[in-house]
Design a protein around this motif. Structure first.
Motif, mmCIF file in Angstrom:
data_model
loop_
_atom_site.group_PDB
_atom_site.id
_atom_site.type_symbol
_atom_site.label_atom_id
_atom_site.label_comp_id
_atom_site.label_asym_id
_atom_site.label_seq_id
_atom_site.Cartn_x
_atom_site.Cartn_y
_atom_site.Cartn_z
ATOM 1 N N SER A 37 0.824 -1.209 0.000
ATOM 2 C CA SER A 37 0.000 0.000 0.000
ATOM 3 C C SER A 37 0.861 1.263 0.000
ATOM 4 C CB SER A 37 -0.932 0.006 1.216
ATOM 5 O OG SER A 37 -0.203 0.191 2.429
ATOM 6 N N LEU A 38 2.017 1.191 0.682
ATOM 7 C CA LEU A 38 2.921 2.337 0.670
ATOM 8 C C LEU A 38 3.443 2.588 -0.738
ATOM 9 C CD1 LEU A 38 4.558 4.525 2.111
ATOM 10 C CD2 LEU A 38 6.294 2.781 2.600
ATOM 11 N N LEU A 39 3.825 1.528 -1.429
ATOM 12 C CA LEU A 39 4.315 1.675 -2.805
ATOM 13 C C LEU A 39 3.203 2.139 -3.736
ATOM 14 C CD1 LEU A 39 6.546 -1.551 -3.030
ATOM 15 C CD2 LEU A 39 7.281 0.794 -2.572
ATOM 16 N N LEU A 40 2.005 1.605 -3.567
ATOM 17 C CA LEU A 40 0.889 1.975 -4.434
ATOM 18 C C LEU A 40 0.449 3.418 -4.216
ATOM 19 C CD1 LEU A 40 -1.384 -1.208 -4.287
ATOM 20 C CD2 LEU A 40 -0.076 -0.368 -6.243
ATOM 21 N N SER A 41 0.713 3.970 -3.031
ATOM 22 C CA SER A 41 0.309 5.345 -2.764
ATOM 23 C C SER A 41 1.055 6.349 -3.644
ATOM 24 C CB SER A 41 0.529 5.685 -1.292
ATOM 25 O OG SER A 41 1.911 5.754 -0.972
ATOM 26 N N PHE A 42 2.129 5.903 -4.282
ATOM 27 C CA PHE A 42 2.879 6.768 -5.195
ATOM 28 C C PHE A 42 2.597 6.428 -6.662
ATOM 29 C CE2 PHE A 42 5.389 6.612 -1.272
ATOM 30 C CZ PHE A 42 5.497 7.974 -1.006
ATOM 31 N N ILE A 56 4.320 12.123 -5.877
ATOM 32 C CA ILE A 56 3.507 12.514 -4.718
ATOM 33 C C ILE A 56 2.192 13.156 -5.143
ATOM 34 C CG2 ILE A 56 5.554 12.833 -3.271
ATOM 35 C CD1 ILE A 56 5.197 15.876 -3.678
ATOM 36 N N SER A 57 1.781 12.908 -6.386
ATOM 37 C CA SER A 57 0.561 13.561 -6.881
ATOM 38 C C SER A 57 -0.673 13.146 -6.095
ATOM 39 C CB SER A 57 0.355 13.249 -8.366
ATOM 40 O OG SER A 57 0.180 11.859 -8.567
ATOM 41 N N ASN A 58 -0.723 11.882 -5.635
ATOM 42 C CA ASN A 58 -1.878 11.443 -4.841
ATOM 43 C C ASN A 58 -1.991 12.245 -3.546
ATOM 44 O OD1 ASN A 58 -2.880 9.413 -6.560
ATOM 45 N ND2 ASN A 58 -1.362 7.945 -5.804
ATOM 46 N N TYR A 59 -0.857 12.478 -2.913
ATOM 47 C CA TYR A 59 -0.862 13.225 -1.654
ATOM 48 C C TYR A 59 -1.186 14.701 -1.881
ATOM 49 C CZ TYR A 59 1.229 9.096 0.455
ATOM 50 O OH TYR A 59 1.457 7.806 0.914
ATOM 51 N N SER A 60 -0.620 15.283 -2.924
ATOM 52 C CA SER A 60 -0.907 16.695 -3.202
ATOM 53 C C SER A 60 -2.368 16.894 -3.588
ATOM 54 C CB SER A 60 0.014 17.209 -4.319
ATOM 55 O OG SER A 60 -0.161 16.454 -5.508
ATOM 56 N N THR A 61 -2.919 15.953 -4.346
ATOM 57 C CA THR A 61 -4.343 16.027 -4.695
ATOM 58 C C THR A 61 -5.217 15.855 -3.466
ATOM 59 O OG1 THR A 61 -3.873 15.107 -6.890
ATOM 60 C CG2 THR A 61 -6.159 15.046 -6.145
ATOM 61 N N LEU A 62 -4.800 14.963 -2.592
ATOM 62 C CA LEU A 62 -5.574 14.678 -1.382
ATOM 63 C C LEU A 62 -5.699 15.922 -0.499
ATOM 64 C CD1 LEU A 62 -6.988 12.383 0.189
ATOM 65 C CD2 LEU A 62 -4.813 11.933 1.318
ATOM 66 N N PHE A 63 -4.617 16.666 -0.350
ATOM 67 C CA PHE A 63 -4.655 17.846 0.514
ATOM 68 C C PHE A 63 -5.408 19.014 -0.127
ATOM 69 C CE2 PHE A 63 -0.878 15.739 2.437
ATOM 70 C CZ PHE A 63 -1.402 15.619 3.713
ATOM 71 N N GLY A 64 -5.798 18.868 -1.383
ATOM 72 C CA GLY A 64 -6.652 19.869 -2.013
ATOM 73 C C GLY A 64 -8.069 19.384 -2.219
ATOM 74 N N ASP A 65 -8.381 18.218 -1.649
ATOM 75 C CA ASP A 65 -9.691 17.582 -1.829
ATOM 76 C C ASP A 65 -10.632 18.008 -0.701
ATOM 77 O OD1 ASP A 65 -11.835 15.932 -2.250
ATOM 78 O OD2 ASP A 65 -10.679 14.088 -2.379
ATOM 79 N N GLN A 269 -4.667 7.757 1.098
ATOM 80 C CA GLN A 269 -5.599 8.063 2.195
ATOM 81 C C GLN A 269 -5.310 7.196 3.414
ATOM 82 O OE1 GLN A 269 -9.149 7.564 -0.531
ATOM 83 N NE2 GLN A 269 -9.940 9.172 0.786
ATOM 84 N N ALA A 270 -5.041 5.911 3.172
ATOM 85 C CA ALA A 270 -4.776 4.993 4.278
ATOM 86 C C ALA A 270 -3.526 5.393 5.048
ATOM 87 C CB ALA A 270 -4.639 3.566 3.744
ATOM 88 N N TRP A 271 -2.494 5.839 4.347
ATOM 89 C CA TRP A 271 -1.258 6.217 5.026
ATOM 90 C C TRP A 271 -1.396 7.542 5.772
ATOM 91 C CZ3 TRP A 271 3.068 3.859 6.425
ATOM 92 C CH2 TRP A 271 3.267 2.577 5.934
ATOM 93 N N ILE A 272 -2.232 8.429 5.265
ATOM 94 C CA ILE A 272 -2.510 9.655 6.017
ATOM 95 C C ILE A 272 -3.225 9.308 7.317
ATOM 96 C CG2 ILE A 272 -3.859 11.787 6.040
ATOM 97 C CD1 ILE A 272 -1.324 11.973 4.384
#
Length: 299
Positions: A37-42, A56-65, A269-272
């Motif tokens: 899951s950590l690898l898939l988060s990227f 890190i696009s998933n994380y950057s998108t998440l913080f703007g969601d 989301q899971a890692w956050i």
């Protein structure tokens, strides 16, 4: 380096043989998926096609969601209410069940039993009890007291408190842990306090609470972790409504992973959530130093 005797070598081999099933299971079903899951988060991954590295696009998108912040705020609101409610009610009930009364074992069993029932079954039970049209609770309020009951799960103002109320049938394990701690307390301290004329409340506040403070901390942290992972109640009863007021974080994660098939985004989301739980646990441990007393603490 001292050589191991034949008996010690045999014991070491036995250790690895007996621990092997757990170790293999951990790697295959826990440790492996966590690393994956950590690898898939990227990555961008929709299950059908191969994962594509996305940085890190998933994380950057998440913080703007906006849904991320909405689901997180709803979950934290629930946690702030549910954790004290669960810990306090469980401690009170454990204290009551610690007294020698007729039918003590039966009462303990009856209170603990709902905690081993499927969460789906308990959710259906509460959805019937708190139904605003024909539910037992509203019927009793109106027939006995002339009070018009609230909408419970159908009202934005009461949906989260209603789910907190459901913890009455889900905190049996917490109660059992408190009960075990209460039964291990030394009786002579209470006898000495009674000779000094201390009331039951004073003995509870001055003796019981300090002595079981590590258990209170443990149950508080476990309850906090569980409350941040709430999902079943919302999935079965409200589907995230009304007006997104029960759209909890794990429910949003479920929607992302198994309805939209955005596995990379869901992994982020899971890692956050993991980092949030980890941070809150550290803060709880750090903040408890002044209030938690251990037997081995220096005088």
């Amino acid at each position: 380096m001292r050589k191991l005797s034949l008996a010690m070598k045999r014991e070491e081999r036995s250790f690895w043989v007996f621990i092997a099933p757990w170790f293999i299971g951990f790697i295959c079903f826990t440790g492996g998926p966590i690393l994956a899951s950590l690898l898939l988060s990227f990555t961008e991954y929709n299950v059908i096609s191969s994962p594509k590295f996305a940085g890190i696009s998933n994380y950057s998108t998440l913080f703007g969601d906006r849904l991320f912040y909405k689901s997180l705020s709803v979950t934290l609101y629930y946690s702030v209410m549910a954790v004290p409610f669960t810990v306090v009610t469980s401690l009170i009930i454990a204290t009551l069940l610690n007294n020698k009364i007729k039918g003590q074992s039966l009462l303990r069993t009856l209170y603990y039993a709902p905690s081993i029932i499927s969460g789906v079954a308990v959710s259906f039970l509460w959805s019937w009890l708190l139904n605003p049209q024909f539910g037992v609770v509203n019927s009793v309020l109106y027939d006995w007291f002339g009070i018009q009951g609230p909408g419970w799960f159908t009202s934005p103002d009461t949906v989260v408190p209603s789910m907190v109320l459901m913890q009455l049938t889900a905190s049996g394990s917490t109660m059992v842990i408190f009960l075990a701690a209460l039964q291990s307390l030394p009786k002579d301290l209470y006898e000495a306090a009674s000779l000094e004329g201390a009331s039951a409340f004073v003995k509870f506040r001055k003796i019981t609470v300090p002595l079981i403070s590590p258990v209170i901390l443990f149950n508080t942290i476990i309850s906090m972790i569980g409350s941040l992972q709430i999902f079943t109640e919302a999935y079965v009863i409200t589907k995230g409504g009304p007006d997104w007021n029960s759209y909890f974080y794990v429910y949003y994660l479920f929607d992302t992973a198994f309805k939209q098939f955005r596995m990379g985004y869901a992994s982020a989301q899971a890692w956050i959530l993991f980092l949030l739980i980890f941070a809150l646990t550290l803060v709880s441990l750090w903040g408890s130093k002044k209030f938690v007393h251990y037997e081995y603490d220096s005088k």
